[in-house]
Design an enzyme around this catalytic site. Structure first.
Site, PDB file in Angstrom:
ATOM      1  N   ASN A   9       7.460  -3.633  20.015  1.00 50.59           N
ATOM      2  CA  ASN A   9       7.382  -4.977  20.597  1.00 50.59           C
ATOM      3  C   ASN A   9       6.167  -5.003  21.521  1.00 50.59           C
ATOM      4  O   ASN A   9       6.206  -4.435  22.614  1.00 50.59           O
ATOM      5  CB  ASN A   9       8.677  -5.271  21.370  1.00 50.59           C
ATOM      6  CG  ASN A   9       8.618  -6.592  22.123  1.00 50.59           C
ATOM      7  OD1 ASN A   9       7.690  -7.378  21.922  1.00 50.59           O
ATOM      8  ND2 ASN A   9       9.591  -6.830  22.981  1.00 50.59           N
ATOM      9  N   LYS A  11       4.931  -7.363  23.117  1.00 51.88           N
ATOM     10  CA  LYS A  11       5.053  -8.347  24.210  1.00 51.88           C
ATOM     11  C   LYS A  11       3.743  -9.141  24.322  1.00 51.88           C
ATOM     12  O   LYS A  11       3.077  -9.357  23.314  1.00 51.88           O
ATOM     13  CB  LYS A  11       5.467  -7.660  25.505  1.00 51.88           C
ATOM     14  CG  LYS A  11       6.736  -6.810  25.311  1.00 51.88           C
ATOM     15  CD  LYS A  11       7.366  -6.322  26.580  1.00 51.88           C
ATOM     16  CE  LYS A  11       8.611  -5.522  26.250  1.00 51.88           C
ATOM     17  NZ  LYS A  11       9.350  -5.064  27.415  1.00 51.88           N
ATOM     18  N   HIS A  96      15.810 -11.375  23.673  1.00 45.56           N
ATOM     19  CA  HIS A  96      15.235 -10.320  24.518  1.00 45.56           C
ATOM     20  C   HIS A  96      15.513 -10.687  25.975  1.00 45.56           C
ATOM     21  O   HIS A  96      15.439 -11.856  26.358  1.00 45.56           O
ATOM     22  CB  HIS A  96      13.727 -10.197  24.268  1.00 45.56           C
ATOM     23  CG  HIS A  96      13.175  -8.951  24.888  1.00 45.56           C
ATOM     24  ND1 HIS A  96      12.939  -8.846  26.237  1.00 45.56           N
ATOM     25  CD2 HIS A  96      12.850  -7.753  24.352  1.00 45.56           C
ATOM     26  CE1 HIS A  96      12.483  -7.631  26.494  1.00 45.56           C
ATOM     27  NE2 HIS A  96      12.424  -6.946  25.370  1.00 45.56           N
ATOM     28  N   GLU A  98      13.819 -10.459  28.552  1.00 51.96           N
ATOM     29  CA  GLU A  98      12.734 -11.186  29.237  1.00 51.96           C
ATOM     30  C   GLU A  98      12.821 -12.681  28.937  1.00 51.96           C
ATOM     31  O   GLU A  98      12.460 -13.514  29.762  1.00 51.96           O
ATOM     32  CB  GLU A  98      11.378 -10.597  28.821  1.00 51.96           C
ATOM     33  CG  GLU A  98      11.151  -9.242  29.494  1.00 51.96           C
ATOM     34  CD  GLU A  98      10.242  -8.300  28.741  1.00 51.96           C
ATOM     35  OE1 GLU A  98       9.503  -8.747  27.841  1.00 51.96           O
ATOM     36  OE2 GLU A  98      10.286  -7.091  29.046  1.00 51.96           O
ATOM     37  N   GLU A 168      19.389  -2.932  24.885  1.00 49.74           N
ATOM     38  CA  GLU A 168      18.310  -2.722  25.840  1.00 49.74           C
ATOM     39  C   GLU A 168      18.837  -2.989  27.251  1.00 49.74           C
ATOM     40  O   GLU A 168      18.887  -4.156  27.689  1.00 49.74           O
ATOM     41  CB  GLU A 168      17.145  -3.670  25.565  1.00 49.74           C
ATOM     42  CG  GLU A 168      16.468  -3.439  24.229  1.00 49.74           C
ATOM     43  CD  GLU A 168      15.012  -3.905  24.249  1.00 49.74           C
ATOM     44  OE1 GLU A 168      14.144  -3.082  23.968  1.00 49.74           O
ATOM     45  OE2 GLU A 168      14.748  -5.071  24.563  1.00 49.74           O
ATOM     46  N   GLY A 174      10.719  -1.102  30.809  1.00 52.32           N
ATOM     47  CA  GLY A 174       9.450  -1.054  31.534  1.00 52.32           C
ATOM     48  C   GLY A 174       9.539  -0.365  32.891  1.00 52.32           C
ATOM     49  O   GLY A 174       8.625  -0.456  33.700  1.00 52.32           O
ATOM     50  N   SER A 217      12.196   2.051  27.896  1.00 49.89           N
ATOM     51  CA  SER A 217      11.437   3.223  28.351  1.00 49.89           C
ATOM     52  C   SER A 217      11.487   4.405  27.372  1.00 49.89           C
ATOM     53  O   SER A 217      11.492   5.563  27.777  1.00 49.89           O
ATOM     54  CB  SER A 217      11.891   3.657  29.741  1.00 49.89           C
ATOM     55  OG  SER A 217      11.595   2.646  30.686  1.00 49.89           O
TER      56      SER A 217
HETATM   57  P1  13P Z   1       9.664  -0.596  27.285  1.00 53.04           P
HETATM   58  O1  13P Z   1       9.678   0.350  26.113  1.00 53.04           O
HETATM   59  O2  13P Z   1       8.291  -0.885  27.793  1.00 53.04           O
HETATM   60  O3  13P Z   1      10.627  -0.168  28.344  1.00 53.04           O
HETATM   61  O4  13P Z   1      10.203  -2.006  26.731  1.00 53.04           O
HETATM   62  C1  13P Z   1      11.368  -2.038  25.984  1.00 53.04           C
HETATM   63  C2  13P Z   1      11.481  -3.390  25.401  1.00 53.04           C
HETATM   64  O5  13P Z   1      11.702  -4.350  26.123  1.00 53.04           O
HETATM   65  C3  13P Z   1      11.305  -3.544  23.960  1.00 53.04           C
HETATM   66  O6  13P Z   1      11.707  -4.799  23.536  1.00 53.04           O
END
Ligand code: 13P
Length: 264
Positions: A9, A11, A96, A98, A168, A174, A217
């Site tokens: 992903n 982002k 997601h 976010e 997640e 992150g 992560s």
């Molecule tokens: P990270 O791997 O940067 O922690 O992000 C995970 C994520 O949100 C994947 O959709």
């Protein structure tokens, strides 16, 4: 059982040149692993065309990061499922954290997006997970069950027959903080148990075939341990999917846990 699945992903990162550089390093290496695992990347929407073009005939798959719940019309800024499918998207992330938290997508909106993706013959990747506060309050299971229930309310339990779930934990995204093995195994197991408890009969229980991937992560240094956990069918990778070497190592770890030797 389907092959384990790895999704990158991206982002809101990248540009035409960086994408090109990343893909040209990834494609030859990842193609060697496809016998053992499925791999997809989800670029930002404006780059779908570029990545669709680059992945053509490679077997590597394309995904989108979000979608509108509506089919067409006066929804400025939105992108419909049928548009994503024209760019050969195979997967679409829905829910997601976010988007749930920063853009206030409700579980009902997420469920409508889930349905829109399936209606356009793509596979939704339903992201579920709890915040740190919810975990501290002992609500992890409840929150995730509510996120799953919204899908059942929208499309029925059968919706999970053609879907991926990504666990997640919000606090692991992150942050560099990975959930413990026991936490991951327990949530993956509870997702299956919840779906199973909703099935009227064994034949109508999608829980054992449902791929559940972990995200939060994941890096080359912890990927093997995570992918070897019971009930983990792959990974959803954020930051590390933007670094070719890291994403290749993570893919190799998954291919190795799929039980085969990885060619150089
Ligand atoms: P990270 O791997 O940067 O922690 O992000 C995970 C994520 O949100 C994947 O959709």
């Amino acid at each position: 059982m389907t092959k384990p699945l790895l999704i990158g992903n991206w982002k809101m990162n990248g540009n035409l040149q960086l994408n090109q550089e990343l893909l040209s390093r990834l494609i030859p290496k990842l193609q060697q692993l496809q016998k053992h695992i499925d791999i997809a990347v989800c670029p930002p929407t404006p780059y779908l065309f570029q990545v669709c073009d680059a992945l053509a005939c490679t077997g590597l798959m394309l995904g989108a990061q979000t979608v509108s719940e509506y089919a067409s019309g006066a929804h400025t800024g939105e992108v419909s499922a049928s548009m994503l499918s024209e760019f050969k998207c195979r997967y679409v992330l829905v829910g997601h954290s976010e988007r749930r938290l920063k853009y206030r997508e409700s579980s009902a909106a997420v469920a409508a997006k889930f349905e829109a993706v399936q209606s356009a013959a793509m596979t939704p990747v339903l992201c579920v997970g709890e915040t740190l506060e919810e975990r501290a309050a002992g609500e992890t299971r409840l929150i995730i069950e509510q996120q799953l229930q919204a899908i059942i309310d929208q499309v029925g339990l059968a919706g999970f027959e053609e879907a991926i779930v990504a666990y997640e934990p919000v606090w692991a995204i992150g942050t560099g903080e990975v959930a413990q093995a026991s936490q991951i195994e327990s949530v993956h197991q509870s997702i299956r148990a919840f779906l199973s408890s909703n099935a009227p009969s064994k034949n109508e229980d999608p829980s054992q075939q449902l791929p559940i991937v972990y995200g939060g992560s994941v890096k080359s240094s912890n990927a093997a341990e995570i992918f070897n956990l019971t009930g983990v069918d792959g990974g959803l990778i954020g930051g590390a999917s933007l670094q070719a070497g890291e994403f290749i190592h993570i893919s190799e770890s998954l291919a190795e846990t799929a039980g085969s030797l990885v060619s150089e």
